[in-house]
Enzyme design. Sequence first.
Site, PDB file in Angstrom:
ATOM      1  N   GLU A 145      51.126  41.309  71.910  1.00  0.00           N
ATOM      2  CA  GLU A 145      50.374  40.734  73.037  1.00  0.00           C
ATOM      3  C   GLU A 145      50.995  41.020  74.401  1.00  0.00           C
ATOM      4  O   GLU A 145      51.197  40.093  75.201  1.00  0.00           O
ATOM      5  CB  GLU A 145      50.190  39.225  72.800  1.00  0.00           C
ATOM      6  CG  GLU A 145      49.474  38.949  71.472  1.00  0.00           C
ATOM      7  CD  GLU A 145      49.219  37.475  71.194  1.00  0.00           C
ATOM      8  OE1 GLU A 145      49.774  36.620  71.896  1.00  0.00           O
ATOM      9  OE2 GLU A 145      48.445  37.193  70.251  1.00  0.00           O
ATOM     10  N   ASN A 186      50.736  45.492  69.185  1.00  0.00           N
ATOM     11  CA  ASN A 186      49.624  44.716  68.635  1.00  0.00           C
ATOM     12  C   ASN A 186      49.059  43.802  69.721  1.00  0.00           C
ATOM     13  O   ASN A 186      49.823  43.225  70.501  1.00  0.00           O
ATOM     14  CB  ASN A 186      50.236  43.866  67.494  1.00  0.00           C
ATOM     15  CG  ASN A 186      49.252  43.196  66.586  1.00  0.00           C
ATOM     16  OD1 ASN A 186      48.325  43.822  66.102  1.00  0.00           O
ATOM     17  ND2 ASN A 186      49.479  41.904  66.338  1.00  0.00           N
ATOM     18  N   HIS A 222      40.670  38.855  66.282  1.00  0.00           N
ATOM     19  CA  HIS A 222      40.246  37.445  66.272  1.00  0.00           C
ATOM     20  C   HIS A 222      38.906  37.383  67.000  1.00  0.00           C
ATOM     21  O   HIS A 222      38.848  37.372  68.228  1.00  0.00           O
ATOM     22  CB  HIS A 222      41.298  36.559  66.945  1.00  0.00           C
ATOM     23  CG  HIS A 222      42.595  36.533  66.190  1.00  0.00           C
ATOM     24  ND1 HIS A 222      42.694  36.017  64.911  1.00  0.00           N
ATOM     25  CD2 HIS A 222      43.834  36.972  66.506  1.00  0.00           C
ATOM     26  CE1 HIS A 222      43.940  36.140  64.472  1.00  0.00           C
ATOM     27  NE2 HIS A 222      44.650  36.721  65.421  1.00  0.00           N
ATOM     28  N   GLU A 250      44.757  41.233  62.148  1.00  0.00           N
ATOM     29  CA  GLU A 250      44.662  39.761  62.046  1.00  0.00           C
ATOM     30  C   GLU A 250      43.205  39.312  62.017  1.00  0.00           C
ATOM     31  O   GLU A 250      42.832  38.319  62.651  1.00  0.00           O
ATOM     32  CB  GLU A 250      45.374  39.097  63.237  1.00  0.00           C
ATOM     33  CG  GLU A 250      46.809  39.539  63.425  1.00  0.00           C
ATOM     34  CD  GLU A 250      47.548  38.799  64.536  1.00  0.00           C
ATOM     35  OE1 GLU A 250      47.053  37.763  65.027  1.00  0.00           O
ATOM     36  OE2 GLU A 250      48.639  39.271  64.923  1.00  0.00           O
ATOM     37  N   ASP A 252      39.761  37.695  61.768  1.00  0.00           N
ATOM     38  CA  ASP A 252      38.982  36.520  61.375  1.00  0.00           C
ATOM     39  C   ASP A 252      37.815  36.395  62.346  1.00  0.00           C
ATOM     40  O   ASP A 252      37.894  36.874  63.470  1.00  0.00           O
ATOM     41  CB  ASP A 252      39.833  35.221  61.279  1.00  0.00           C
ATOM     42  CG  ASP A 252      40.644  34.877  62.513  1.00  0.00           C
ATOM     43  OD1 ASP A 252      40.332  35.359  63.620  1.00  0.00           O
ATOM     44  OD2 ASP A 252      41.616  34.092  62.374  1.00  0.00           O
TER      45      ASP A 252
HETATM   46  C1  XIL Z   1      49.422  32.073  64.572  1.00  0.00           C
HETATM   47  C2  XIL Z   1      49.721  31.433  63.209  1.00  0.00           C
HETATM   48  O1  XIL Z   1      48.708  31.804  62.301  1.00  0.00           O
HETATM   49  C3  XIL Z   1      49.792  29.927  63.355  1.00  0.00           C
HETATM   50  O2  XIL Z   1      50.172  29.334  62.124  1.00  0.00           O
HETATM   51  C4  XIL Z   1      50.787  29.558  64.443  1.00  0.00           C
HETATM   52  O3  XIL Z   1      50.784  28.159  64.632  1.00  0.00           O
HETATM   53  C5  XIL Z   1      50.442  30.265  65.740  1.00  0.00           C
HETATM   54  O4  XIL Z   1      50.373  31.660  65.518  1.00  0.00           O
HETATM   55  N1  XIL Z   1      48.176  36.217  67.287  1.00  0.00           N
HETATM   56  C6  XIL Z   1      49.302  36.513  66.570  1.00  0.00           C
HETATM   57  C7  XIL Z   1      49.718  35.622  65.476  1.00  0.00           C
HETATM   58  O5  XIL Z   1      49.907  37.576  66.776  1.00  0.00           O
HETATM   59  O6  XIL Z   1      51.114  35.573  65.324  1.00  0.00           O
HETATM   60  C8  XIL Z   1      49.180  34.213  65.646  1.00  0.00           C
HETATM   61  O7  XIL Z   1      49.490  33.473  64.465  1.00  0.00           O
HETATM   62  C9  XIL Z   1      47.692  34.247  65.925  1.00  0.00           C
HETATM   63  C10 XIL Z   1      47.408  35.020  67.171  1.00  0.00           C
END
Ligand code: XIL
Length: 334
Positions: A145, A186, A222, A250, A252
């Site tokens: 990020e 990422n 996301h 990641e 979802d």
């Molecule tokens: C999230 C986890 O899933 C949670 O359990 C935690 O509380 C916060 O982080 N981007 C990322 C991940 O790169 O590491 C994050 O994961 C979600 C957003």
Amino acid sequence: MRYSYLSSAFLLLPAVSAQLNLFARASGKLYFGTATDNPELSDRPYVAQLKNTLDFAQITPSNSMKWFATEPSRGVFNFTGGDEIVRLAKKNKQLVRGHTCAWHSQLADWVEAGNFDKKTLESVLDNHCRTLFPSSSYAWDVVNEPFNEDGTFRETVFYNTIGLSYISTALRAARAADPKAKLYINDYNLEGLSPKSDGMANLVKKLKAERVPIDGIGVQGHLIVGQVPTTIKENFQRFADLGVEVAITELDIRMPLPPTRELLEQQKKDYQTVIAACKAVKKCIGVTIWDWTDKYSWVPGVFEGEGAALPWDENLTKKPAYYGIVDGWKSKTK
Ligand code: XIL
């Protein structure tokens, strides 16, 4: 005789109508995978499915390799949680994506509280990334990020103290410690063409020109039901054309709660769209969902009133989204 024997044999076979990793492999991808977190590993039905390599050939620890967990005080390292997940993955012949080294969030307090000067913070970062490797991961989200939405760099303690070279410090340390791991940057909201994904493309171009080790762009994924960008394929292709691989790291796709039949059907289509885009771009090498069941999704805890983002519901039952992923892998590409 022969035929009746065959047909009864078929009846005994389990229904292998749909398997996320099998379809990913058949599409030329390296893996379909999922994130998991240590507290979930005491849930037996959950673990049984986590280990199912027909669906998951790759695992990402969603918390236990982060800075707060791995170096809670300066120079004091703890790999207990990460190692537990690596062991489980190895036992099941699943790949691991390490996550993550240079990130502003879930950092250990001492990193900011130390008010380190540039040189000291550089060596703190170098040491952290160097010590996280090698840890038998296929790939690492070395930097996480780094961008603002407009494509400028996020003003984190690393950026503000070290400058942009914090990114090459982290990547070089990772390469030195584990020459075989694929090194990624990422970020989220990188799926379609946008100022933020332009920023990523420009950064990778620059790193390549400077011979900084960079192997891949991680697109978190996301997303929101009904709002999947239409330019994913074009964007992935221009990333790939920079000479790096691309992974969805990641995925979802969340919705307002409670889920309705319409929302679940739209979600199925949205998963299919994202997977089809990965399928269409040769160098999109794999897809990871951010855990696989709504029971353990991070979404409801962070986005108020939203959830149901994953392909299995809270009872570990497959949702339409599961079959959307299958349809995505089956889609024809041009
Ligand atoms: C999230 C986890 O899933 C949670 O359990 C935690 O509380 C916060 O982080 N981007 C990322 C991940 O790169 O590491 C994050 O994961 C979600 C957003």
